[in-house]
Design an enzyme around this catalytic site. Structure first.
Site, mmCIF file in Angstrom:
data_model
loop_
_atom_site.group_PDB
_atom_site.id
_atom_site.type_symbol
_atom_site.label_atom_id
_atom_site.label_comp_id
_atom_site.label_asym_id
_atom_site.label_seq_id
_atom_site.Cartn_x
_atom_site.Cartn_y
_atom_site.Cartn_z
ATOM 1 N N GLU A 1 41.357 14.856 -23.162
ATOM 2 C CA GLU A 1 40.052 15.357 -22.729
ATOM 3 C C GLU A 1 39.524 16.341 -23.768
ATOM 4 O O GLU A 1 38.332 16.457 -23.994
ATOM 5 C CB GLU A 1 40.183 16.039 -21.360
ATOM 6 C CG GLU A 1 38.886 16.557 -20.811
ATOM 7 C CD GLU A 1 39.000 16.996 -19.360
ATOM 8 O OE1 GLU A 1 38.429 18.046 -19.032
ATOM 9 O OE2 GLU A 1 39.644 16.298 -18.552
ATOM 10 N N ARG B 1 33.893 12.310 -18.407
ATOM 11 C CA ARG B 1 34.115 13.172 -19.579
ATOM 12 C C ARG B 1 33.544 12.570 -20.862
ATOM 13 O O ARG B 1 34.111 12.732 -21.940
ATOM 14 C CB ARG B 1 35.608 13.502 -19.755
ATOM 15 C CG ARG B 1 36.251 14.167 -18.551
ATOM 16 C CD ARG B 1 35.591 15.502 -18.188
ATOM 17 N NE ARG B 1 36.131 15.986 -16.920
ATOM 18 C CZ ARG B 1 35.550 15.787 -15.736
ATOM 19 N NH1 ARG B 1 34.408 15.137 -15.648
ATOM 20 N NH2 ARG B 1 36.092 16.252 -14.636
ATOM 21 N N SER C 1 42.001 21.852 -19.220
ATOM 22 C CA SER C 1 42.695 20.598 -18.958
ATOM 23 C C SER C 1 42.780 19.781 -20.251
ATOM 24 O O SER C 1 41.768 19.450 -20.848
ATOM 25 C CB SER C 1 41.928 19.825 -17.882
ATOM 26 O OG SER C 1 42.668 18.722 -17.450
#
Length: 304
Positions: A297, A177, A227
């Site tokens: 995230e 990420r 998420s």
């Protein structure tokens, strides 16, 4: 803002009146339906217009924010100063050999579907990822065992000062990420995915299976950022949150999903303050119960 009218007129000259908005509520442009006003929101239609807007930003010393399709971001209630750019008009997808080439503003799900139609395999994992191609590169987006790093050949970018350059996969420092671009804030213009010929029925079956998994487990009936937290080493964020007894809890209109604890939903006209307070409650509780620090995230940007 000083020179606001002058800046607006210059932006209209570059992008056209229909592609420039003033004092625009950003909740209209994020998937979580949260966000204060942007001074200027622009939608360039060509790479040349992107470069011209960047040069204007430099000329006036304006703050600048590049936004994908607003899927992985929370914009605070005070909004965004200066120029906010979205590349939604730069959304072409085409094939050259076994490569699929996509402009930054294309939907990564649409690129995955295009690859299927072309009988090319490698992008099945992206069939349910909400986000633009540019955002997927910046975050090295992934799901169900695949990630952008596996299939990316190279990208064309514009630097914030308006220079064009090409970066190969190995130059992008793609990690979990994260990427070089998430730190330099270069603007992705065009992406080349290196795929392989495959069997249409097998590719479609895999995509159908991943779509079923996603729809059965994720709270897609409510706005969310997707998420919220990265996967902590050795754990699953959703399981830690679930075991902390936080599902259904939150602040204001924001709530930890009862369907998937890794998601925080905008259940009832949540503000950014509601959403961020819910995030902090989750992080604090998980840290107290399990000693695990949950890393975001999602990106939080803008003014209080």
């Amino acid at each position: 803002m000083e020179h606001a009218e002058q800046i607006y007129q210059r932006l209209v000259e570059i992008c056209g009146e229909r592609n420039v908005l003033r004092d625009e509520p950003m909740k209209n442009h994020t998937l979580v339906r949260i966000g204060g006003k942007a001074d200027f929101l622009v939608w360039p239609e060509t790479y040349e217009q992107v470069i011209e807007v960047l040069r204007l930003k430099e000329e006036y010393g304006l703050p600048f924010t590049l936004l994908g399709n607003g899927s992985n971001v929370i914009i605070r209630d005070g909004g965004l100063r200066g120029i906010v750019m979205q590349l939604k008009h730069l959304n072409r997808i085409w094939r050259e050999g076994n490569n699929v080439i996509a402009q930054s503003g294309a939907d990564i799900k649409a690129v995955s579907r295009f690859a299927l139609e072309q009988h090319l395999t490698g992008l099945e994992f992206a069939c349910g990822i909400p986000g633009s191609v540019g955002g997927a590169i910046m975050m090295n987006a992934g799901a169900y065992g695949g990630e952008v790093k596996d299939v990316l050949d190279h990208v064309k970018v514009a630097t914030l000062s308006g220079e064009l350059k090409t970066l190969k996969n190995e130059e992008l420092e793609l990690g979990y990420r994260t990427s070089l671009i998430s730190r330099t804030h270069d603007i992705v213009l065009e992406v080349v995915f290196a795929l392989r010929p495959g069997d249409y029925a097998q590719i479609k079956a895999k995509m159908d299976d991943l779509t079923f998994q996603r729809e059965s487990k994720q709270p897609l009936e409510y706005p969310s950022v997707g998420s919220v937290f990265k996967r902590p080493p050795g754990y699953f964020a959703g399981k830690l949150i679930q075991d902390s007894g936080l599902q259904g809890k939150g602040f204001g209109g924001a709530e930890v999903s009862t369907k998937h604890a890794g998601f925080i939903i905008n259940k009832n006209n949540a503000t950014a303050a509601d959403y961020i307070a819910t995030i902090e409650m989750v992080r604090k509780t998980v840290k107290e119960k399990f000693g695990v620090d949950l890393e975001l995230e999602v990106k939080i940007i803008g003014e209080e």
